[in-house]
Design a protein around this motif. Structure first.
Motif, PDB file in Angstrom:
ATOM      1  N   CYS A 132       3.274  -9.400   7.597  1.00 24.94           N
ATOM      2  CA  CYS A 132       4.477 -10.086   7.126  1.00 24.94           C
ATOM      3  C   CYS A 132       4.765 -11.279   8.043  1.00 24.94           C
ATOM      4  N   CYS A 164       8.548  -7.162   1.736  1.00 21.12           N
ATOM      5  CA  CYS A 164       8.028  -6.476   2.914  1.00 21.12           C
ATOM      6  C   CYS A 164       8.765  -5.136   3.044  1.00 21.12           C
ATOM      7  N   CYS A 202      11.151  -5.294   6.539  1.00 23.48           N
ATOM      8  CA  CYS A 202      12.299  -6.216   6.688  1.00 23.48           C
ATOM      9  C   CYS A 202      12.791  -6.769   5.353  1.00 23.48           C
TER      10      CYS A 202
HETATM   11 ZN    ZN Z   1       8.549  -8.063   7.171  1.00 29.91          ZN
END
Ligand code: ZN
Length: 255
Positions: A43, A68, A71
């Motif tokens: 990511c 992701c 997050c």
């Molecule tokens: Zn992430």
């Protein structure tokens, strides 16, 4: 029975194309930053690496639902889109060239180059020379081995493609006092001319310009840099598939 073999073969080529597309995303994003091609995809926001299944082209994107896991940052739709386009083009050109293997290797190399530079242009607004330097000699040699009609058709096509783009760039600089086309676009068109030959390269210029124009007038919402390579890619591939048909049709209505 025969149909089953075709289904397996076509599925195989498509899936191979998906994986190559995934790799080209990595090349187009990392090479301009001089990052290593080794190391797992992660990511860009929180650096969480992807699991084995999540690395699978398109499927990974769907599993993650475009976000992701850690997050929640959105993953760009460009990733699966470029994978899908590579798969579709690897397959459709395989069907198109009808077992002419030299021509197939040539067009696969061309598709590979175009996916990589499309990614670089979309992310960084640049076409690294390195990609052109690697692909040009290979594509050039294959076009000599698999000529369009005469062995020099590709060379004339390259010169015309380069020359046309150079003139358009000169005109843009003169007329608008700024660079509308990058040097990378101009050099790229030499390679496109080698692939398409001198007749089709002109048709591809028309399609590329048309696609760019339609996009910038109808679809585009924000101002600023417009990456032109995606349109060049679309224009040259469309021409590769239908250009000869257009010329035949044009000649027939003249007679
Ligand atoms: Zn992430």
């Amino acid at each position: 029975m025969e149909i089953l073999i075709y289904v397996l073969l076509y599925t195989y080529i498509f899936v191979i194309g998906l994986f190559f597309g995934s790799f080209f995303n990595v090349v187009g994003i990392r090479v301009p930053l001089k990052e290593s091609l080794m190391g797992r995809s992660h990511c860009p926001n929180c650096s969480k690496t992807l699991g084995a299944l999540e690395l699978f082209p398109i499927v990974g994107y769907l599993i993650l639902k475009g976000k992701c896991k850690k997050c929640n940052t959105k993953i760009s739709i460009k990733y699966p889109l470029m994978e899908f386009i590579t798969g579709v083009l690897f397959l459709s050109s395989f069907v198109f060239v009808q077992y002419d293997m030299i021509e197939y290797i040539l067009i696969v190399l061309f598709i590979s180059l175009m996916v990589i530079v499309t990614v670089s242009d979309m992310y960084y607004q640049t076409i690294p020379n390195l990609f052109l330097i690697i692909f040009l000699p290979l594509i050039f040699a294959l076009r000599i081995l698999s000529p369009i009609e005469m062995w020099y058709d590709g060379i004339i096509g390259g010169v015309i493609g380069f020359g046309f783009m150079y003139l358009i760039a000169l005109y843009g600089r003169f007329r608008y006092k700024q660079d509308a086309l990058g040097g990378g676009d101009i050099k790229l068109y030499f390679i496109i001319g080698v692939v398409l030959g001198y007749q089709l390269v002109i048709i591809s210029l028309f399609f590329s310009a048309l696609f760019g124009l339609i996009y910038s007038m109808i679809i585009r919402k924000k101002e600023g840099y417009l990456p032109f390579v995606p349109f060049i890619f679309a224009g040259s591939m469309l021409t590769y598939f239908v250009g000869s048909g257009i010329i035949e049709w044009y000649v027939s209505i003249l007679n």
